[in-house]
Write a protein that holds these residues in place. Sequence first.
Motif, mmCIF file in Angstrom:
data_model
loop_
_atom_site.group_PDB
_atom_site.id
_atom_site.type_symbol
_atom_site.label_atom_id
_atom_site.label_comp_id
_atom_site.label_asym_id
_atom_site.label_seq_id
_atom_site.Cartn_x
_atom_site.Cartn_y
_atom_site.Cartn_z
ATOM 1 N N UNK A 196 60.853 67.032 36.787
ATOM 2 C CA UNK A 196 61.818 67.910 37.446
ATOM 3 C C UNK A 196 62.434 68.880 36.445
ATOM 4 N N UNK A 197 62.657 68.401 35.234
ATOM 5 C CA UNK A 197 63.200 69.266 34.193
ATOM 6 C C UNK A 197 62.219 70.377 33.834
ATOM 7 N N UNK A 198 60.935 70.076 33.834
ATOM 8 C CA UNK A 198 59.931 71.111 33.580
ATOM 9 C C UNK A 198 59.986 72.200 34.642
ATOM 10 N N UNK A 199 60.161 71.789 35.898
ATOM 11 C CA UNK A 199 60.287 72.773 36.986
ATOM 12 C C UNK A 199 61.511 73.648 36.755
ATOM 13 N N UNK A 200 62.627 73.018 36.417
ATOM 14 C CA UNK A 200 63.862 73.772 36.163
ATOM 15 C C UNK A 200 63.671 74.796 35.058
ATOM 16 N N UNK A 201 63.083 74.378 33.947
ATOM 17 C CA UNK A 201 62.965 75.258 32.788
ATOM 18 C C UNK A 201 61.981 76.392 33.031
ATOM 19 N N UNK A 202 61.020 76.178 33.905
ATOM 20 C CA UNK A 202 60.045 77.241 34.182
ATOM 21 C C UNK A 202 60.534 78.209 35.258
ATOM 22 N N UNK A 203 61.431 77.742 36.139
ATOM 23 C CA UNK A 203 61.845 78.573 37.266
ATOM 24 C C UNK A 203 63.209 79.235 37.089
ATOM 25 N N UNK A 204 64.025 78.775 36.158
ATOM 26 C CA UNK A 204 65.357 79.360 36.010
ATOM 27 C C UNK A 204 65.261 80.779 35.470
ATOM 28 N N UNK A 205 66.221 81.632 35.878
ATOM 29 C CA UNK A 205 66.186 83.042 35.471
ATOM 30 C C UNK A 205 66.834 83.243 34.100
ATOM 31 N N UNK A 206 67.702 82.315 33.673
ATOM 32 C CA UNK A 206 68.354 82.406 32.373
ATOM 33 C C UNK A 206 68.241 81.067 31.667
ATOM 34 N N UNK A 207 68.107 81.107 30.344
ATOM 35 C CA UNK A 207 67.991 79.860 29.590
ATOM 36 C C UNK A 207 69.262 79.027 29.639
ATOM 37 N N UNK A 208 70.405 79.668 29.954
ATOM 38 C CA UNK A 208 71.670 78.947 29.970
ATOM 39 C C UNK A 208 71.839 78.085 31.215
ATOM 40 N N UNK A 209 70.985 78.277 32.218
ATOM 41 C CA UNK A 209 71.136 77.540 33.470
ATOM 42 C C UNK A 209 70.647 76.104 33.300
ATOM 43 N N UNK A 210 71.443 75.164 33.760
ATOM 44 C CA UNK A 210 71.096 73.748 33.674
ATOM 45 C C UNK A 210 71.406 73.085 35.011
ATOM 46 N N UNK A 211 71.058 71.818 35.117
ATOM 47 C CA UNK A 211 71.354 71.058 36.326
ATOM 48 C C UNK A 211 71.755 69.645 35.935
ATOM 49 N N UNK A 212 72.585 69.037 36.779
ATOM 50 C CA UNK A 212 72.888 67.613 36.635
ATOM 51 C C UNK A 212 72.297 66.893 37.842
ATOM 52 N N UNK A 213 71.854 65.660 37.618
ATOM 53 C CA UNK A 213 71.161 64.924 38.671
ATOM 54 C C UNK A 213 71.505 63.442 38.579
#
Length: 399
Positions: A248-265
């Motif tokens: 899921x983290x790989x999906x986040x890092x490839x799809x986010x528009x800015x490197x500063x964007x993160x997620x909590x899960x």
Amino acid sequence: MPYPHGGLARHANLPPGERLRVLLVEDDEGDAFLVGELLAETNSMIELLVATSLSEARQRITGVDCVLLDLGLPDAQGLDGLRQVLEMSSGAAVCVLTGRSDEHLGIVAVAEGAQDYLVKGQVDGVLLTRALRYAVERKRADENARRLREVELRQAESARLERGLLPQPLMTTDQVAVHTFYRPGRHAALIGGDFFDVVQTRPDRLYLIVGDVCGHGVDEAALGVELRVAWRALVLAGVPDDEVLPALEQVLMSERRLQEIFATVATTRLDLDANRATVRLAGHPPPLLLSGGRVVPVPAPGGLLLGVRPRRPIAYDLEFDTDDWSLLMYTDGLIEGRVGAGNERLDVPGLSGLLDEPANREVSLPELPAWLVGRAEQINGGPLADDVAMLLVSRGGGR
């Protein structure tokens, strides 16, 4: 400076809301004088400013309600001048006033965005005043309609994204009940990046996720949808539990528009026959366990945010002591509200305290998430600023 023969001779002290500021863009001094006289003779309550060129108009257009434009200027001719004025006029209405009695040109000018097309020598003071006021009202009506349409489009877009962020649980078991809740923050009541999902993979196994993409808006919501769908696909595909959040983290890092964007899960696997759960956290607040009349946070390791530094979350195994329990999973919007007038936040201990209040014993489990938000808002002194998503999964009596 205001033109000396404008229509404010007897009304110079009128409040701004009862008068119009009109900028006449006209290089012919005689024609400008005539317009001023026409407005003055009708006591039109119009303050007339004059610019003799487009460049001068650009400097004087601030605060103007309407632009009255001649199509023959030293630095712009015909529709080109109109297009430039429309571009610079922002919320001001635009009326064309020209010596060219050309019906086709008038139609084109209105199609380009002008509110009216007037011909010199064919208007008197009353007609000119009425045309200017009608033009301003039409412009305001158009702006209001445009803003309303934008709101409707945003709401429709949010509704589509909400269906992606907040799906129906994919489960058939009746051994547990799942109650969901979502409320947007007070950011124009638009959906943010909070999401949840529930998937049953076999009769005795249930997977749950609650997540939060940082930020608010369409981009964050769309990324939340992608993460939720990716999680569901990974779970249904039988990917080993320890590999799901790294993927899921790989999906986040490839799809986010800015490197500063993160997620909590926060994820939970429920093994119903064994009456146990496995919790994994990636920078997310811990679930709360309601059982035996007590409320305690699940002591799972906090883990790192997704998208910061890839690392596999540590699993925490939770054994339920009875067949009557509830597990509350939530996003941090629920616990970030203030407690009283100071800077203290509700946080996890405060939320546990709310669930320990005697009053909540009278609240049914399906209504409990909404009750919690109501209490958090009451303590906060107003609506919570961030989105709130919750999953409440219960077995037996639930408490």
